[in-house]
Design an enzyme around this catalytic site. Structure first.
Site, PDB file in Angstrom:
ATOM      1  N   ARG A 216      -0.413 -17.270  30.241  1.00 12.77           N
ATOM      2  CA  ARG A 216      -0.883 -16.858  29.061  1.00 12.77           C
ATOM      3  C   ARG A 216      -2.014 -18.002  28.744  1.00 12.77           C
ATOM      4  O   ARG A 216      -3.046 -17.583  28.265  1.00 12.77           O
ATOM      5  CB  ARG A 216       0.105 -16.544  28.105  1.00 12.77           C
ATOM      6  CG  ARG A 216       0.787 -15.233  28.312  1.00 12.77           C
ATOM      7  CD  ARG A 216       1.596 -14.762  26.974  1.00 12.77           C
ATOM      8  NE  ARG A 216       2.895 -15.543  27.059  1.00 12.77           N
ATOM      9  CZ  ARG A 216       3.727 -15.100  27.404  1.00 12.77           C
ATOM     10  NH1 ARG A 216       4.080 -13.792  28.058  1.00 12.77           N
ATOM     11  NH2 ARG A 216       5.002 -15.926  27.342  1.00 12.77           N
ATOM     12  N   PHE A 232      -0.066  -3.376  31.231  1.00 16.97           N
ATOM     13  CA  PHE A 232       1.252  -3.740  31.054  1.00 16.97           C
ATOM     14  C   PHE A 232       1.444  -4.717  30.003  1.00 16.97           C
ATOM     15  O   PHE A 232       1.901  -5.876  30.118  1.00 16.97           O
ATOM     16  CB  PHE A 232       1.943  -4.273  32.288  1.00 16.97           C
ATOM     17  CG  PHE A 232       1.621  -3.364  33.544  1.00 16.97           C
ATOM     18  CD1 PHE A 232       2.564  -2.152  33.886  1.00 16.97           C
ATOM     19  CD2 PHE A 232       0.514  -3.490  34.530  1.00 16.97           C
ATOM     20  CE1 PHE A 232       2.201  -1.378  35.051  1.00 16.97           C
ATOM     21  CE2 PHE A 232       0.242  -2.890  35.636  1.00 16.97           C
ATOM     22  CZ  PHE A 232       1.079  -1.731  35.777  1.00 16.97           C
ATOM     23  N   ASP A 254       0.342  -0.053  27.946  1.00 23.72           N
ATOM     24  CA  ASP A 254       1.873  -0.165  28.242  1.00 23.72           C
ATOM     25  C   ASP A 254       2.107   1.319  27.991  1.00 23.72           C
ATOM     26  O   ASP A 254       1.764   2.313  27.187  1.00 23.72           O
ATOM     27  CB  ASP A 254       2.536  -0.887  27.291  1.00 23.72           C
ATOM     28  CG  ASP A 254       3.832  -1.540  28.129  1.00 23.72           C
ATOM     29  OD1 ASP A 254       3.782  -2.589  28.679  1.00 23.72           O
ATOM     30  OD2 ASP A 254       4.848  -0.760  27.949  1.00 23.72           O
ATOM     31  N   ALA A 285       0.046   3.167  33.425  1.00 23.15           N
ATOM     32  CA  ALA A 285      -1.025   2.296  34.075  1.00 23.15           C
ATOM     33  C   ALA A 285      -1.919   2.965  35.011  1.00 23.15           C
ATOM     34  O   ALA A 285      -2.929   2.855  35.210  1.00 23.15           O
ATOM     35  CB  ALA A 285      -0.435   1.273  34.494  1.00 23.15           C
ATOM     36  N   CYS A 345       6.426 -10.024  40.164  1.00 23.98           N
ATOM     37  CA  CYS A 345       7.543 -10.612  39.620  1.00 23.98           C
ATOM     38  C   CYS A 345       8.439 -10.102  40.625  1.00 23.98           C
ATOM     39  O   CYS A 345      10.053 -10.178  40.110  1.00 23.98           O
ATOM     40  CB  CYS A 345       7.915 -10.635  38.124  1.00 23.98           C
ATOM     41  SG  CYS A 345       8.283  -8.886  37.749  1.00 23.98           S
TER      42      CYS A 345
END
Ligand code: SAH
Length: 402
Positions: A216, A232, A254, A285, A345
């Protein structure tokens, strides 16, 4: 018979199956177990004995999981008791020294296996710690762990979010509620001077994706003057960062209406940010990316931070298609010279595979693009060298040619 085996239950490994333990990997799969002596209960600490009779460590027994035991210590003589957990918790927290200050009041304090505490997660949000226990062994030592966390200076509440699906595999019921102290009316954290509210009871994971702190910050540093798409967006992490960095507009998408409501509130709470530059969309998305393209939209910066599409390597193929799809459309939406910050992730998709997937997406999108940077989790999410599964979050910064 060695004295250790007479002392109580123990777990014996098959011939040649002690290798990963000798490499200090903490998981013992059921297939490696030659036998269990005695009748250990779920969560009991058992000595682990190699085929040669040598004691290799002490592990938490989990009879219903494929991961039959998780090693607490490779020291055969160390006593696994309340003091052991107090020490491990203190060590993990000491390793985060310097990560908490007036501008950063959120931090992961315990990151499971990589902090020597398999199945234990603890995240600090201001005065509240949210704890997640996901293994039989962690569950057994719950009280000691809660006590050690509650004793941290400035902490008024330890909240338990032990409701991850993996608990079922461990034969554990979900638990969601206050474990110690009193939950404040509002739990929030400050990250890089921006305040985010955290829904500790119903938010995803423990409520906030602390692992993306550095990413970020990087997006904030890149955002000036850029029309940005944040796919997202969850509770607005990258959105607020991009606005703080001077983005000219941020469209955030989202599929969770609860997350979007909190994202909106988070933007409102940071009065210094230009709220009029933000637009929010409750949408899927995959569909929204196509819709934006059909509508002729384009952006200077796109952030793609999807959920875990591949929890394990078995899901890698389907996940690869999903990653390729969103990256392909994101690259199409980028203006020449535009930037894509794209993440995975999934433990089941390693950095090499992820780069290939994004490469394939660029090829299919007809985009000439290059990797100009890489992202990873912040330092409060260590990945023990002996535990490759801990290396889950990777990100690429891609520049589309002008
Ligand atoms: N970038 C965020 C974290 C993203 S977590 C941050 O910095 O805080 C992944 C998000 O993807 C979740 O909020 C989840 O609701 C959302 N999501 C999952 N599947 C989706 C889909 N098909 N379309 C849109 N959003 C989705």
């Amino acid at each position: 018979m060695p004295a250790t085996r007479a002392a109580g239950p123990s777990l014996r490994l098959k011939h040649g199956r002690d290798r990963s333990l000798k490499l200090r990997h903490p998981w013992i799969f059921s297939g490696a177990v030659a036998g269990v002596d005695g009748a250990p209960a779920s969560g009991d600490t058992v000595p682990v004995i190699g085929d040669d009779g040598k004691l290799l460590g002490q592990a938490a027994y989990s009879p219903s999981s494929q991961i039959r035991a998780r090693v607490w210590t490779f020291d055969a003589l160390e006593c696994v008791d309340a003091a052991f957990f107090a020490r491990r918790v203190a060590m993990a927290i000491a390793a985060r020294d310097g990560m908490l200050d007036a501008d950063h009041t959120g931090c992961r304090l315990i990151h499971g296996e990589s902090d020597g505490l398999p199945g234990v997660i603890a995240d600090r949000y201001g005065e509240t710690i949210v704890m997640q226990l996901s293994s039989a062994g962690a569950e057994r030592w719950r009280d000691s762990i809660v006590e050690a966390l509650a004793a941290q200076p400035g902490v008024i509440c330890v909240y338990e979010r032990s409701d991850a699906d993996v608990r079922t595999i461990e034969g554990l019921a979900p638990r969601n509620g206050v474990a110690s102290g009193t939950l404040p009316d509002t739990v929030s954290l400050v990250e890089a001077g921006l305040r985010y509210e955290v829904d500790v009871a119903a938010g995803q994971k423990t409520g906030f994706y602390l692992d993306q702190r550095d990413s970020r910050a990087a997006v904030r540093a890149l955002a000036a003057g850029r029309e940005t798409l944040n796919m997202f967006c969850y509770t607005g992490g990258f959105t607020l960062a991009a606005l703080a960095g001077g983005a000219s507009r941020v469209l955030s998408v989202d599929s969770s209406s609860g997350a979007l409501a909190l994202a909106r509130a988070n933007l409102a709470r940071n009065a210094m940010l230009p709220a009029e530059r933000a637009e929010w969309r409750d949408a899927d998305a995959f569909a929204e990316l196509r819709k934006l393209r059909d509508a002729g939209a384009s952006f200077d910066l796109v952030v793609l931070d999807p959920p875990k599409f591949a929890p394990t390597a078995q899901h890698a193929e389907r996940a690869s298609r999903a990653y390729k799809d969103i990256n392909l459309w994101a690259l199409k939406l980028l203006r020449p010279g535009g930037l894509l910050a794209t993440f995975s992730c999934s433990s089941g998709v390693d950095a090499g595979l992820f780069r290939k997937i994004v490469g394939g997406a660029a090829l299919d999108a007809g985009a000439d693009a290059a990797v100009i940077g890489r992202f990873g989790p912040s330092a409060d999410h260590p990945a023990a060298l002996a535990f490759p599964e801990g290396d889950y979050l990777k990100g690429l910064l891609i520049r589309k040619s002008a």
